[in-house]
Every structure is written in C-alpha cells, then in structure tokens.
Design a protein around this motif. Structure first.
Motif, PDB file in Angstrom:
ATOM      1  N   HIS A   1       0.813  -1.222   0.000  1.00  9.78           N
ATOM      2  CA  HIS A   1       0.000   0.000   0.000  1.00  9.78           C
ATOM      3  C   HIS A   1       0.845   1.270   0.000  1.00  9.78           C
ATOM      4  O   HIS A   1       0.285   2.371   0.010  1.00  9.78           O
ATOM      5  CB  HIS A   1      -0.918   0.022   1.226  1.00  9.78           C
ATOM      6  CG  HIS A   1      -1.771  -1.196   1.363  1.00  9.78           C
ATOM      7  ND1 HIS A   1      -2.853  -1.450   0.550  1.00  9.78           N
ATOM      8  CD2 HIS A   1      -1.686  -2.259   2.219  1.00  9.78           C
ATOM      9  CE1 HIS A   1      -3.412  -2.598   0.896  1.00  9.78           C
ATOM     10  NE2 HIS A   1      -2.722  -3.110   1.899  1.00  9.78           N
ATOM     11  N   TYR A   2       2.155   1.115  -0.007  1.00 11.27           N
ATOM     12  CA  TYR A   2       3.018   2.291   0.104  1.00 11.27           C
ATOM     13  C   TYR A   2       3.111   3.021  -1.233  1.00 11.27           C
ATOM     14  O   TYR A   2       3.307   2.405  -2.286  1.00 11.27           O
ATOM     15  CB  TYR A   2       4.418   1.874   0.562  1.00 11.27           C
ATOM     16  CG  TYR A   2       5.435   2.986   0.512  1.00 11.27           C
ATOM     17  CD1 TYR A   2       5.384   4.038   1.409  1.00 11.27           C
ATOM     18  CD2 TYR A   2       6.438   2.991  -0.460  1.00 11.27           C
ATOM     19  CE1 TYR A   2       6.307   5.061   1.359  1.00 11.27           C
ATOM     20  CE2 TYR A   2       7.367   4.005  -0.510  1.00 11.27           C
ATOM     21  CZ  TYR A   2       7.296   5.042   0.400  1.00 11.27           C
ATOM     22  OH  TYR A   2       8.214   6.061   0.340  1.00 11.27           O
ATOM     23  N   ILE A   3       2.947   4.338  -1.176  1.00 14.59           N
ATOM     24  CA  ILE A   3       3.132   5.222  -2.335  1.00 14.59           C
ATOM     25  C   ILE A   3       4.145   6.281  -1.924  1.00 14.59           C
ATOM     26  O   ILE A   3       3.960   6.970  -0.913  1.00 14.59           O
ATOM     27  CB  ILE A   3       1.807   5.882  -2.768  1.00 14.59           C
ATOM     28  CG1 ILE A   3       0.787   4.815  -3.176  1.00 14.59           C
ATOM     29  CG2 ILE A   3       2.031   6.853  -3.914  1.00 14.59           C
ATOM     30  CD1 ILE A   3      -0.613   5.345  -3.378  1.00 14.59           C
ATOM     31  N   SER A   4       5.191   6.405  -2.704  1.00 17.28           N
ATOM     32  CA  SER A   4       6.237   7.370  -2.363  1.00 17.28           C
ATOM     33  C   SER A   4       5.684   8.788  -2.473  1.00 17.28           C
ATOM     34  O   SER A   4       4.796   9.061  -3.291  1.00 17.28           O
ATOM     35  CB  SER A   4       7.435   7.201  -3.296  1.00 17.28           C
ATOM     36  OG  SER A   4       7.068   7.516  -4.623  1.00 17.28           O
ATOM     37  N   PRO A   5       6.189   9.709  -1.657  1.00 20.59           N
ATOM     38  CA  PRO A   5       5.668  11.085  -1.709  1.00 20.59           C
ATOM     39  C   PRO A   5       5.910  11.768  -3.049  1.00 20.59           C
ATOM     40  O   PRO A   5       5.118  12.623  -3.463  1.00 20.59           O
ATOM     41  CB  PRO A   5       6.417  11.790  -0.573  1.00 20.59           C
ATOM     42  CG  PRO A   5       7.551  10.915  -0.227  1.00 20.59           C
ATOM     43  CD  PRO A   5       7.163   9.534  -0.580  1.00 20.59           C
TER      44      PRO A   5
END
Length: 348
Positions: free
Chosen positions: A237-241
């Motif tokens: 679920h991680y999305i980089s900034p």
C-alpha cells in the motif's frame, strides 16, 4: 609434593579463620548490579533534514534517557557504516533520520549488528513546541508502552512491536532514568500506518493529558539484516511522496486539458444563427414601410375579430343573507315562584 600440599592446607585454614572485615561508615557498601537490560540507542540524522525534523529528533532524545547522540552523517556514505558507528559508541540499537529534498523524512529502526531493521516514512509531524499541550512529565522517567490489538494480527506487525519495545522502552535501573512511570506511549494501527502519541498519566483512574510529539509511521520495508540485506516484507500500500505529488500535478493538468477540450467542442458545435430571443428585433429587419403596413393590417384584423364576437351581458347575482332566528330565553317556573316569595317578604 607433600610439603606443598601441607602449605596449601595451612593457607586454607588461615583464610577460614580470618574474621570478615567490618564496614565503616566512610566506606560505601558494595551494591549488586541491577542494571541488567543494557539497551543503548544511537539517535542521529543525515545531512539535509528540515528544521521541523530536527526538532522531532530532539524531542525523541528527551524522551529516551538511554540514547547516545552522534553528529550528522554524510549522505554519500553507505548505511552499513552505521554498524561501525554503533560499535564505537557501544550501542545495540540505532534510530537514523534520513531527509530527502528537505521535504520528506524517513526513519530507520535497526537492531545492530544482526538485524532486523525497518524503514518508515514519517508523516504528519507535530513537535512539542508546535503543539503546546497541557501534559507534562519528568525528564528520564520510564514510559508505559501501549500497543493496539492489530499488532497481533500479522507477523510483520509482531516483529515491529518487538523492535519498538526494545527501542522506546527505558531499561530498569538505568543510571539516567527515574524509577517510576508517569507517561504512556501509544502505538495504534490505522489506515496501514502506525500512529504515535505520548500522554501524561494524571490519576490512577486513567485520566490522561497529551504531551507530544505526534507523528505517523508509514512502513516501507523490513530487512533481515541491519540497514539492508534481504527484504522480509514489502508494503504493497506504500506510495512514495514523489509519486503522490506527481499524481496531484497530473490531476491539475487534466483539469486544464478538459477545459480546452470543452472550448473546442463549443466552437465546433456552435450554430451560425442563434435563436431570436427579443421579439422586437424583427421590426428592424427589411423595409420599414412594409413592416408598418403589416402591423396596421394585424391591428385591423384583431379589431374585426373582437367586433364579430357577441358580448354577453353579465348580470350580477345578489346573494341573500340567511335569516337567523333570534333565541328566546325560556324562564323556568321555579325561578318565578322564588321571586314572588321574595317580593312578599319585602312587602311585609
């Protein structure tokens, strides 16, 4: 051989015969070592962090009496150098703040030198200076660690729970710590993130007051070694900034494209002759004399139509009001008799 054995026996007897030395008031009494859990955490940052991120690091240092400070590390160095730095400082845990573009903040929690280690993206940072909460606690006191029930649902959350307890938990009988509890650290999982809060314990009933700081840890990866090695878990679920900001700019660009496309469609589908919204506009089209003759003919036709229609004489109908009968009061016989009797009494 026999002589040496006899000498040793005599020495043992003399040692047993010696009386124990009396401890005087000047000499301090020997104490047993109580500080068993010798956890030392190296807390430092790389170059390029923001001032707010630096204040957050200082707040965590105040809350952790078992930390060891260190100067900023150059970004060009490999992260494996941290293991050597921890060895020099005699630390078995490390907390590294890594800044990117002076916008984004990443935090490494590592067990040195064997591992595991975890990388987090820090979001929603609020330092103690910004919050100015009413809660307060003594410096160096031991905290209670409160974890959410969701930490027992998955294996990676269980591993993170153990890592956080070893880093944030102050060892018992630490030289720089106070021997009582007056605040609580809460770690709760919401929206696939770990939310950190710090509360003061006001009463034994459970009344709390927030102290600060506040931050949210978004887990990125968990590694088997210290600052690297094989990945044990990767956050889907991680999305980089950077990607998140890129998506926002794309949305703004799409708005502009839609606006331009709407203008193009409007110009392509625009009719040459629009509807005549004002009925008086027809007067000024064509010859003026012809329009005047047409208007006169229309007026004459309207007059002829009105004359041909028979006019009905309207007779007003007068509505008669209904006659209301007057109510006549009936006199009861008993009352008349009483009145006569009263009159007779008055005459007498």
């Amino acid at each position: 051989m026999t002589k040496t054995l006899k000498r040793k026996q005599k020495e043992d007897v003399e040692k047993k015969a010696e009386k124990p030395k009396k401890i005087t008031s000047d000499e301090p009494a020997t104490k047993k070592a109580k500080w068993v859990n010798r956890q030392r955490v190296l807390v430092f940052a790389t170059r390029g962090i923001n001032h707010r991120h630096r204040h957050l690091m200082e707040d965590l240092k105040r809350l952790m009496p078992h930390h060891r400070p260190e100067c900023k590390m150059e970004r060009t160095k490999n992260l494996q150098v941290v293991n050597e730095m921890c060895g020099v400082k005699n630390c078995n845990k490390a907390v590294l703040f890594e800044g990117r573009m002076k916008r984004d903040l990443y935090v490494w929690f590592a067990n040195v030198p064997t591992g595991p280690s975890a990388k987090f993206l820090v979001e929603n940072v609020y330092t103690m200076g910004e919050l100015k909460m009413t809660g307060n606690c003594l410096k160096g006191t031991r905290p209670l660690l409160s974890f959410d029930e969701n930490f027992t649902t998955h294996a990676h959350y269980c591993l993170l729970k153990e890592l956080l307890t070893q880093i944030f938990g102050v060892p018992n009988h630490h030289p720089k710590s106070q021997p009582f509890f007056d605040h609580v650290y809460t770690f709760s999982i919401l929206d696939n993130r770990i939310w950190f809060r710090n509360f003061q314990i006001l009463t034994e009933d459970g009344a709390l007051a927030e102290i600060g700081p506040r931050f949210v840890l978004n887990p990125v990866k968990i590694f088997s070694g210290s600052f690297g090695s094989d990945t044990l878990w990767d956050n889907p679920h991680y999305i980089s900034p950077a990607k998140f900001r890129q998506s926002l700019t794309k949305k703004a660009a799409n708005k502009y494209k839609n606006r331009v496309e709407q203008k193009m469609v409007q110009q392509a589908t625009k009719p040459e002759l629009s509807y005549a919204f004002n009925p008086t506009d027809e007067i000024f089209k064509g010859d003026i004399m012809e329009k005047a003759i047409e208007m006169e003919e229309k007026l004459e036709d309207d007059k002829n139509e009105n004359l041909e229609k028979p006019v009905k004489n309207k007779v007003k109908k007068i509505k008669k009001k209904p006659v209301v009968a007057k109510k006549v009061k009936k006199v009861k016989k008993g009352k008349s008799v009483k009145s006569k009797g009263l009159k007779k009494k008055k005459i007498k």
